[in-house]
Design an enzyme around this catalytic site. Sequence first.
Site, PDB file in Angstrom:
ATOM      1  N   ASP A  61       0.838  -1.206   0.000  1.00  0.00           N
ATOM      2  CA  ASP A  61       0.000   0.000   0.000  1.00  0.00           C
ATOM      3  C   ASP A  61       0.867   1.247   0.000  1.00  0.00           C
ATOM      4  O   ASP A  61       2.069   1.183   0.206  1.00  0.00           O
ATOM      5  CB  ASP A  61      -0.874   0.015   1.259  1.00  0.00           C
ATOM      6  CG  ASP A  61      -1.936  -1.062   1.216  1.00  0.00           C
ATOM      7  OD1 ASP A  61      -2.290  -1.479   0.118  1.00  0.00           O
ATOM      8  OD2 ASP A  61      -2.391  -1.460   2.298  1.00  0.00           O
ATOM      9  N   MET A  72      -8.711   7.641   9.285  1.00  0.00           N
ATOM     10  CA  MET A  72      -9.293   8.113   8.025  1.00  0.00           C
ATOM     11  C   MET A  72     -10.350   9.184   8.275  1.00  0.00           C
ATOM     12  O   MET A  72     -11.372   9.225   7.599  1.00  0.00           O
ATOM     13  CB  MET A  72      -9.914   6.933   7.244  1.00  0.00           C
ATOM     14  CG  MET A  72      -8.887   5.907   6.840  1.00  0.00           C
ATOM     15  SD  MET A  72      -9.578   4.488   5.988  1.00  0.00           S
ATOM     16  CE  MET A  72     -10.124   3.497   7.365  1.00  0.00           C
ATOM     17  N   LYS A 115      -3.333   3.892  -3.324  1.00  0.00           N
ATOM     18  CA  LYS A 115      -4.022   4.948  -4.065  1.00  0.00           C
ATOM     19  C   LYS A 115      -2.993   6.009  -4.425  1.00  0.00           C
ATOM     20  O   LYS A 115      -2.184   6.386  -3.592  1.00  0.00           O
ATOM     21  CB  LYS A 115      -5.087   5.592  -3.180  1.00  0.00           C
ATOM     22  CG  LYS A 115      -6.209   4.651  -2.867  1.00  0.00           C
ATOM     23  CD  LYS A 115      -7.180   5.292  -1.890  1.00  0.00           C
ATOM     24  CE  LYS A 115      -8.075   4.224  -1.335  1.00  0.00           C
ATOM     25  NZ  LYS A 115      -8.835   4.565  -0.188  1.00  0.00           N
TER      26      LYS A 115
END
Length: 260
Positions: free
Chosen positions: A36, A171, A58
């Site tokens: 990640d 988050m 991402k």
Amino acid sequence: MSIGKVLLVGAGPGDASLITVKGLLAIREAQVIVHDRLVNLELIAQAPANCQIINVGKNSNHHPVPQEHINQILIDHALAGKNVVRLKGGDPYVFGRGGEEAECLAQHNIPFEIVPGISSSIGGLAYAGIPVTHRHFASSFHVVTGHMCQGNEPQNWNALAQLDGTLIVLMGMSRQEEICQRLIKGGKSPDTPAAAVMYASQQQQEMAKGTLSTLKDEIARKKIHAPALLVIGNVVNLSDVLAFTSHPIDINHEPLLQAI
Ligand code: SAH
């Protein structure tokens, strides 16, 4: 050809030396690493020269590799007989969809192991001088996500506002102001200590500290942004006394244990 194995390895909160011994050895023996974005690159550098490195994090345009695609990458390489390390930030089973990946491997009869890691929600806060529990200040801690799932509110903030324990939001930075407001509306005192810790355990670690009503201003003043942990509760006040400077350990050092 025999099937390879997938190890879901927790990379720890950021400081490379906070990975487990088993996790580091797995990286050093990996034939494929699927990682990640939040994973420390010093750890990737421990892989053998011929190891295939696949970044599924991402990117800055927020184009994540779809979860089904990640699952397929793990399956394909294991079926090709490779030893695969799926390296995830913190602990593989604390958010980050590790459970789904393991389920998928189980469904496909692919051998797997979990190598737990230090979650940023506990170890990261420790680096900011914040113990998640303390006999006098918090007898529980609650780790929640602030991320909206397909537009749906993930938490009952009114219920969370009624708890006395330490509340840790992962988050949550893009909604930090709203989260603090919701907790106040739910009955938490606006004076409850609150902090946001960015890049916990890494060299760039920074913290904004205030109360539920002032945190947003402190976050703006100190330019705190994701990745960061939001933490709400009286244990935040202990950071004045418990903050420390960590002694860096070079993970290339052999033998490792003598470095401590
Ligand atoms: N499995 C991870 C969490 C994945 S969710 C763990 O156990 O730590 C990703 C969120 O974790 C980020 O949005 C942020 O809120 C938090 N996070 C992870 N690493 C962090 C770090 N070094 N500093 C601050 N927050 C971090």
